[in-house]
Design an enzyme around this catalytic site. Structure first.
Site, PDB file in Angstrom:
ATOM      1  N   GLU A  87       0.828  -1.213   0.000  1.00 32.80           N
ATOM      2  CA  GLU A  87       0.000   0.000   0.000  1.00 32.80           C
ATOM      3  C   GLU A  87       0.859   1.260   0.000  1.00 32.80           C
ATOM      4  OE1 GLU A  87       1.129  -0.977   2.781  1.00 32.80           O
ATOM      5  OE2 GLU A  87       0.213  -0.051   4.552  1.00 32.80           O
ATOM      6  N   ASP A 129       4.994   2.985  -0.135  1.00 29.86           N
ATOM      7  CA  ASP A 129       6.458   3.007  -0.189  1.00 29.86           C
ATOM      8  C   ASP A 129       6.875   4.202   0.661  1.00 29.86           C
ATOM      9  OD1 ASP A 129       9.123   3.384  -0.797  1.00 29.86           O
ATOM     10  OD2 ASP A 129       8.847   3.458  -2.970  1.00 29.86           O
ATOM     11  N   ASP A 130       7.311   3.880   1.875  1.00 31.26           N
ATOM     12  CA  ASP A 130       7.697   4.945   2.808  1.00 31.26           C
ATOM     13  C   ASP A 130       9.210   5.143   2.701  1.00 31.26           C
ATOM     14  OD1 ASP A 130       7.528   6.818   4.831  1.00 31.26           O
ATOM     15  OD2 ASP A 130       7.510   5.350   6.438  1.00 31.26           O
ATOM     16  N   TYR A 152      -5.200   4.790   6.547  1.00 29.47           N
ATOM     17  CA  TYR A 152      -5.921   3.869   5.673  1.00 29.47           C
ATOM     18  C   TYR A 152      -7.197   3.377   6.354  1.00 29.47           C
ATOM     19  CZ  TYR A 152      -1.894   3.891   2.608  1.00 29.47           C
ATOM     20  OH  TYR A 152      -0.918   4.292   1.741  1.00 29.47           O
ATOM     21  N   GLU A 197      -7.215   0.437   8.813  1.00 31.65           N
ATOM     22  CA  GLU A 197      -6.575   0.621  10.131  1.00 31.65           C
ATOM     23  C   GLU A 197      -7.496   1.350  11.106  1.00 31.65           C
ATOM     24  OE1 GLU A 197      -1.914   0.813   8.771  1.00 31.65           O
ATOM     25  OE2 GLU A 197      -3.107   2.641   8.606  1.00 31.65           O
TER      26      GLU A 197
HETATM   27  O1  LIG Z   1       8.781   1.716   2.940  1.00 31.93           O
HETATM   28  P1  LIG Z   1       8.952   1.190   4.346  1.00 31.93           P
HETATM   29  O2  LIG Z   1       9.583   2.187   5.266  1.00 31.93           O
HETATM   30  O3  LIG Z   1       9.597  -0.130   4.378  1.00 31.93           O
HETATM   31  O4  LIG Z   1       7.490   1.035   4.951  1.00 31.93           O
HETATM   32  C1  LIG Z   1       6.415   0.490   4.236  1.00 31.93           C
HETATM   33  C2  LIG Z   1       5.918  -0.751   4.903  1.00 31.93           C
HETATM   34  O5  LIG Z   1       5.438  -0.423   6.204  1.00 31.93           O
HETATM   35  C3  LIG Z   1       4.071  -0.841   6.342  1.00 31.93           C
HETATM   36  O6  LIG Z   1       4.017  -2.090   6.938  1.00 31.93           O
HETATM   37  P2  LIG Z   1       3.788  -2.269   8.507  1.00 31.93           P
HETATM   38  O7  LIG Z   1       5.074  -2.698   9.133  1.00 31.93           O
HETATM   39  O8  LIG Z   1       3.090  -1.064   9.084  1.00 31.93           O
HETATM   40  O9  LIG Z   1       2.844  -3.503   8.549  1.00 31.93           O
HETATM   41  P3  LIG Z   1       1.380  -3.679   7.954  1.00 31.93           P
HETATM   42  O10 LIG Z   1       1.521  -3.726   6.464  1.00 31.93           O
HETATM   43  O11 LIG Z   1       0.936  -4.958   8.512  1.00 31.93           O
HETATM   44  O12 LIG Z   1       0.563  -2.492   8.394  1.00 31.93           O
HETATM   45  C4  LIG Z   1       3.560  -0.918   4.944  1.00 31.93           C
HETATM   46  O13 LIG Z   1       2.510  -1.842   4.825  1.00 31.93           O
HETATM   47  C5  LIG Z   1       4.755  -1.294   4.119  1.00 31.93           C
HETATM   48  O14 LIG Z   1       4.883  -2.695   3.979  1.00 31.93           O
END
Ligand SMILES: O=P(O)(O)OC[C@H]1O[C@H](OP(=O)(O)OP(=O)(O)O)[C@H](O)[C@@H]1O
Length: 239
Positions: A139, A141-142, A215, A218
């Protein structure tokens, strides 16, 4: 919230017996299920035209619902019949650092679930991944840590499967035919922990500033209220 929920940050802090970070004060952008659906729908034609995936790998949990929505708009055609694209799931936990950006870049990803190769159907004779056009779906790309990790691990699996192909010409054909790409609903425009490897196509439905994306899945409270409060979302020009 995402990328990476605040809960994950606190859990990681507890695990490391370190104090949790200060609460995030970034502007919050609430998203409805329909927002996500429409953004994915608008992206699908380009994904089909430029990549034509035949396997989705959803990164859980945030990638599950987007992958399922995307499947509605992307089908493969086999023997003249439209077919659903299979969705495999991987589960990854990000142990986020609690300091500045340099530390975040060193975030550690832990695999909690990986592909079930035994269910990859007709391509199984090649090990499951070879010859596939594989779209990794998440969902958001952080920092990009999760995506870079996932692509790297998939590439290792592909290489292992290629090594099992004894016929050299066939091996090269399969190497050439096996493609990886990424689709995210939101790409945050910020410093990233790593680069998307060359040869891996990248699609994002929406590029956003570094805001708190709330989202709908959540939402622990009233989902109708969450949707209604979207009127308070900051205007893009104010971010
Ligand atoms: O680009 P990044 O810094 O790697 O972060 C992005 C990731 O972080 C979130 O996962 P989260 O650990 O919150 O788990 P979730 O998907 O179960 O909510 C999201 O779903 C991505 O997979």
């Amino acid at each position: 919230m995402s990328g990476r929920g605040q809960n994950t940050v606190y859990a990681a802090a507890r695990a490391r017996r370190r104090p949790p970070p200060a609460p995030i004060s970034r502007p919050r952008v609430r998203l409805s299920y329909n927002d996500i659906h429409k953004a994915i729908q608008a992206s699908a034609p380009k994904i089909i035209k430029d990549f034509a995936p035949d396997l989705f790998i959803a990164i859980g949990g945030g990638g599950f619902i987007p992958a399922r929505i995307l499947r509605t708009f992307c089908k493969t055609t086999e023997d003249g019949k439209k077919r659903n694209i299979p969705i495999q799931a991987v589960g990854l936990t990000l142990y986020e650092s609690l300091g500045g950006i340099e530390e975040q870049i060193g975030s550690e990803v832990v695999r909690v679930q990986w592909i079930d190769f035994s269910t990859l159907g007709s391509k199984l004779k090649h090990g499951g991944l070879l010859g596939r056009r594989i779209l990794v779906v998440d969902e958001v790309d952080d920092t990009r840590t999760t995506l870079v990790y996932t692509i790297r691990e998939l590439q290792k699996d592909i290489n292992k499967q290629l090594a099992l192909v004894t016929d050299e010409a066939e091996r090269e054909r399969l190497r050439e035919a096996t493609k990886l790409a990424i689709f995210v609903v939101h790409n945050k425009l910020k410093p990233k922990a790593g680069e998307v490897p060359e040869g891996v196509q990248y699609f994002s439905a929406v590029d956003t500033p570094d805001v708190w994306l709330a989202y709908p899945w959540e939402c622990e409270d009233d989902i109708d209220e969450h949707d209604a409060l979207r009127v308070n979302n900051p205007k893009v020009e104010d971010l």
